[in-house]
Design an enzyme around this catalytic site. Structure first.
Site, PDB file in Angstrom:
ATOM      1  N   ASP A  79       0.711  -1.176  -0.079  1.00 13.25           N
ATOM      2  CA  ASP A  79       0.018  -0.097   0.069  1.00 13.25           C
ATOM      3  C   ASP A  79       0.907   1.249   0.012  1.00 13.25           C
ATOM      4  OD1 ASP A  79       0.715   0.269   2.612  1.00 13.25           O
ATOM      5  OD2 ASP A  79      -1.143   0.358   3.600  1.00 13.25           O
ATOM      6  N   THR A  93       2.541  -2.072   8.909  1.00 15.15           N
ATOM      7  CA  THR A  93       2.961  -3.010  10.055  1.00 15.15           C
ATOM      8  C   THR A  93       3.467  -4.324   9.330  1.00 15.15           C
ATOM      9  OG1 THR A  93       0.888  -3.415  10.314  1.00 15.15           O
ATOM     10  CG2 THR A  93       1.775  -1.912  11.882  1.00 15.15           C
ATOM     11  N   HIS A 143       6.299 -31.201   9.000  1.00  9.22           N
ATOM     12  CA  HIS A 143       5.467 -30.164   9.493  1.00  9.22           C
ATOM     13  C   HIS A 143       4.092 -30.351   8.431  1.00  9.22           C
ATOM     14  CE1 HIS A 143       7.270 -28.410  12.887  1.00  9.22           C
ATOM     15  NE2 HIS A 143       8.364 -28.465  12.336  1.00  9.22           N
TER      16      HIS A 143
HETATM   17  C1  RB5 Z   1      -1.846   2.697   6.619  1.00  9.04           C
HETATM   18  O1  RB5 Z   1      -1.670   3.798   7.469  1.00  9.04           O
HETATM   19  C2  RB5 Z   1      -1.687   1.467   7.388  1.00  9.04           C
HETATM   20  O2  RB5 Z   1      -2.763   1.366   8.347  1.00  9.04           O
HETATM   21  C3  RB5 Z   1      -1.447   0.164   6.824  1.00  9.04           C
HETATM   22  O3  RB5 Z   1      -0.327   0.533   5.567  1.00  9.04           O
HETATM   23  C4  RB5 Z   1      -1.049  -0.946   7.479  1.00  9.04           C
HETATM   24  O4  RB5 Z   1      -0.286  -0.891   8.410  1.00  9.04           O
HETATM   25  C5  RB5 Z   1      -2.231  -1.818   8.070  1.00  9.04           C
HETATM   26  O5  RB5 Z   1      -2.203  -2.967   8.533  1.00  9.04           O
END
Ligand code: RB5
Length: 151
Positions: A14, A73, A138
């Protein structure tokens, strides 16, 4: 690591992961037969489920490919792409998890963090994942994942 030279890499992010995606692509192009970038293609805000879905559509056509998804994240991307039953995505933020994601879970997608892990560390994570091997012992649990609702 050489085994990846015959495989495709499908990569997406993203807006939060856009810059990291560019850097990872520049590095990883030498390790794969082909690199397919499913977007996003700018810093403009976008929705990670759309990118996760695009990656899943490519991976469905080439189950041998490796997927890499990047967001702030890695959490949103991993939740989204794990909705597809042929995907085992691990949200990995350190080398030890990268190793175990391959050895124990045979992950076919890595979800990486652009905001909490540096590009250099992410490269080390990807290399650690690629240099390890899945342990057949596994496989039973991997098979169970595909029929989890009837266990
Ligand atoms: C975008 O601000 C953030 O929410 C996205 O990149 C991600 O970390 C979502 O899990």
């Amino acid at each position: 690591m050489e085994s990846y030279l015959n495989k495709k890499l499908i990569i997406g992010s993203d807006h939060a992961g856009f810059e990291t995606k560019k850097d990872l692509k520049d590095y990883l192009v030498y390790y794969f037969k082909e690199v397919i970038d499913v977007g996003t293609f700018s810093n403009e805000s976008c929705d990670y489920p759309i990118i996760a879905k695009k990656l899943a559509e490519y991976l469905e056509k080439d189950k041998d490919a490796l997927g890499i998804l990047i967001c702030g994240t890695g959490i949103g991307m991993s939740i989204a792409v794990n909705k597809f039953d042929f995907i085992r995505c691990a949200n990995v933020t350190n080398k030890e998890f990268a190793k175990l994601a391959k050895m124990h879970n045979n992950a076919n997608v890595l979800a990486l963090s652009a905001r909490f892990v540096s590009t250099d560390e992410n490269i080390e994570i990807i290399k650690e994942f690629m240099r390890n091997k899945f342990e057949d012992r596994h496989q039973k649990r991997i098979d169970m994942l595909n029929k989890i609702k009837s266990l």
